[in-house]
Design a protein around this motif. Structure first.
Motif, mmCIF file in Angstrom:
data_model
loop_
_atom_site.group_PDB
_atom_site.id
_atom_site.type_symbol
_atom_site.label_atom_id
_atom_site.label_comp_id
_atom_site.label_asym_id
_atom_site.label_seq_id
_atom_site.Cartn_x
_atom_site.Cartn_y
_atom_site.Cartn_z
ATOM 1 N N ARG A 12 0.721 -1.235 -0.185
ATOM 2 C CA ARG A 12 0.002 0.071 -0.085
ATOM 3 C C ARG A 12 0.844 1.349 -0.005
ATOM 4 N NH1 ARG A 12 -3.361 1.197 5.187
ATOM 5 N NH2 ARG A 12 -2.051 -0.748 5.757
ATOM 6 N N PRO A 13 0.768 2.032 -1.090
ATOM 7 C CA PRO A 13 1.442 3.311 -1.144
ATOM 8 C C PRO A 13 1.190 4.598 -0.148
ATOM 9 C CG PRO A 13 -0.125 3.340 -2.936
ATOM 10 C CD PRO A 13 -0.172 2.188 -2.038
ATOM 11 N N THR A 14 -0.104 4.634 0.436
ATOM 12 C CA THR A 14 -0.378 5.776 1.118
ATOM 13 C C THR A 14 -1.476 5.392 2.337
ATOM 14 O OG1 THR A 14 -1.132 7.929 1.069
ATOM 15 C CG2 THR A 14 -1.991 6.410 -0.379
ATOM 16 N N GLU A 15 -1.664 5.960 3.277
ATOM 17 C CA GLU A 15 -2.440 5.955 4.336
ATOM 18 C C GLU A 15 -3.781 6.612 4.177
ATOM 19 O OE1 GLU A 15 -1.988 3.616 6.880
ATOM 20 O OE2 GLU A 15 -0.256 2.957 6.004
ATOM 21 N N TYR A 16 -3.770 7.589 2.882
ATOM 22 C CA TYR A 16 -4.819 8.518 2.885
ATOM 23 C C TYR A 16 -6.009 7.601 1.960
ATOM 24 C CZ TYR A 16 -1.292 12.164 4.130
ATOM 25 O OH TYR A 16 -0.333 12.710 4.659
ATOM 26 N N GLU A 17 -7.017 8.595 2.055
ATOM 27 C CA GLU A 17 -8.281 8.313 1.166
ATOM 28 C C GLU A 17 -7.737 8.276 -0.122
ATOM 29 O OE1 GLU A 17 -12.825 9.215 0.609
ATOM 30 O OE2 GLU A 17 -11.688 10.227 2.069
ATOM 31 N N VAL A 26 -13.285 0.245 -13.816
ATOM 32 C CA VAL A 26 -14.178 0.704 -12.653
ATOM 33 C C VAL A 26 -13.124 1.747 -11.731
ATOM 34 C CG1 VAL A 26 -15.224 -0.047 -10.570
ATOM 35 C CG2 VAL A 26 -15.598 -1.509 -12.602
ATOM 36 N N ARG A 27 -13.885 2.611 -11.370
ATOM 37 C CA ARG A 27 -13.256 3.661 -10.350
ATOM 38 C C ARG A 27 -13.934 3.534 -8.888
ATOM 39 N NH1 ARG A 27 -12.212 9.279 -13.653
ATOM 40 N NH2 ARG A 27 -10.948 8.258 -15.524
ATOM 41 N N SER A 28 -13.201 3.914 -7.548
ATOM 42 C CA SER A 28 -13.823 3.561 -6.513
ATOM 43 C C SER A 28 -12.946 4.619 -5.745
ATOM 44 C CB SER A 28 -13.493 2.208 -6.032
ATOM 45 O OG SER A 28 -14.086 2.149 -4.849
ATOM 46 N N LYS A 29 -13.528 5.011 -4.570
ATOM 47 C CA LYS A 29 -13.005 5.961 -3.502
ATOM 48 C C LYS A 29 -13.126 5.139 -2.131
ATOM 49 C CE LYS A 29 -14.212 10.111 -5.588
ATOM 50 N NZ LYS A 29 -14.932 11.392 -5.589
ATOM 51 N N ARG A 33 -6.248 1.538 3.036
ATOM 52 C CA ARG A 33 -6.389 0.215 3.605
ATOM 53 C C ARG A 33 -7.398 -0.945 3.192
ATOM 54 N NH1 ARG A 33 -8.276 3.581 7.380
ATOM 55 N NH2 ARG A 33 -10.208 3.126 8.318
ATOM 56 N N CYS A 34 -8.466 -0.487 2.530
ATOM 57 C CA CYS A 34 -9.705 -1.294 2.200
ATOM 58 C C CYS A 34 -9.330 -1.970 0.966
ATOM 59 C CB CYS A 34 -10.961 -0.361 1.933
ATOM 60 S SG CYS A 34 -11.416 0.340 3.560
ATOM 61 N N TYR A 35 -8.488 -1.579 0.126
ATOM 62 C CA TYR A 35 -7.871 -2.358 -1.116
ATOM 63 C C TYR A 35 -6.990 -3.169 -1.109
ATOM 64 C CZ TYR A 35 -10.699 1.509 -2.953
ATOM 65 O OH TYR A 35 -11.727 2.546 -3.194
ATOM 66 N N ASP A 36 -6.729 -4.239 -1.866
ATOM 67 C CA ASP A 36 -5.613 -5.172 -2.189
ATOM 68 C C ASP A 36 -4.936 -4.527 -3.312
ATOM 69 O OD1 ASP A 36 -4.035 -7.255 -2.563
ATOM 70 O OD2 ASP A 36 -5.692 -8.897 -2.356
ATOM 71 N N TRP A 37 -3.700 -4.330 -2.768
ATOM 72 C CA TRP A 37 -2.661 -3.232 -3.829
ATOM 73 C C TRP A 37 -1.975 -4.332 -4.634
ATOM 74 C CZ3 TRP A 37 -3.176 1.646 -4.617
ATOM 75 C CH2 TRP A 37 -3.980 2.455 -3.699
ATOM 76 N N ARG A 38 -2.097 -5.842 -4.341
ATOM 77 C CA ARG A 38 -1.114 -6.576 -5.095
ATOM 78 C C ARG A 38 -1.639 -6.664 -6.317
ATOM 79 N NH1 ARG A 38 -2.133 -11.723 -1.510
ATOM 80 N NH2 ARG A 38 -4.147 -10.897 -1.608
ATOM 81 N N HIS A 39 -1.120 -7.370 -7.372
ATOM 82 C CA HIS A 39 -1.360 -7.512 -8.704
ATOM 83 C C HIS A 39 -1.621 -9.141 -8.893
ATOM 84 C CE1 HIS A 39 -0.950 -3.498 -11.134
ATOM 85 N NE2 HIS A 39 -1.705 -3.428 -10.075
ATOM 86 N N PHE A 40 -2.654 -9.198 -9.533
ATOM 87 C CA PHE A 40 -2.907 -10.845 -9.944
ATOM 88 C C PHE A 40 -2.703 -11.177 -11.267
ATOM 89 C CE2 PHE A 40 -5.417 -10.094 -6.122
ATOM 90 C CZ PHE A 40 -4.939 -11.196 -5.348
ATOM 91 N N GLY A 41 -2.582 -10.250 -12.162
ATOM 92 C CA GLY A 41 -2.098 -10.119 -13.513
ATOM 93 C C GLY A 41 -3.447 -10.518 -14.602
ATOM 94 N N THR A 42 -3.093 -10.209 -15.730
ATOM 95 C CA THR A 42 -4.217 -10.218 -16.874
ATOM 96 C C THR A 42 -4.644 -11.572 -17.140
ATOM 97 O OG1 THR A 42 -2.609 -10.125 -18.432
ATOM 98 C CG2 THR A 42 -3.425 -7.898 -17.729
#
Length: 62
Positions: A12-17, A26-29, A33-42
């Motif tokens: 995770r690159p930041t603690e902010y919203e 898709v875009r989301s706000k 900390r609510c997101y999974d920042w890893r990549h699973f690939g295409t």
């Protein structure tokens, strides 16, 4: 900050919203900390939900 920052996966690159853009468009706000920042690939089903870019939506007053 209004510019999108390209994201290629990792911790995770930041603690902010943040607002995120997913590989499937898709875009989301939410709090970062609510997101999974890893990549699973295409080449896997979960790869459509990889975060490909983010921008800080609102900085915390902490």
């Amino acid at each position: 900050m209004t510019d999108w920052i390209e994201w290629k996966g990792g911790s995770r690159p930041t603690e902010y919203e943040v607002e995120v853009m997913l590989r499937n468009g898709v875009r989301s706000k939410n709090q970062s900390r609510c997101y999974d920042w890893r990549h699973f690939g295409t080449d896997v089903t979960d790869g459509d939900s990889d975060i490909i870019a983010y921008r800080i939506h609102k900085e915390s007053n902490h």
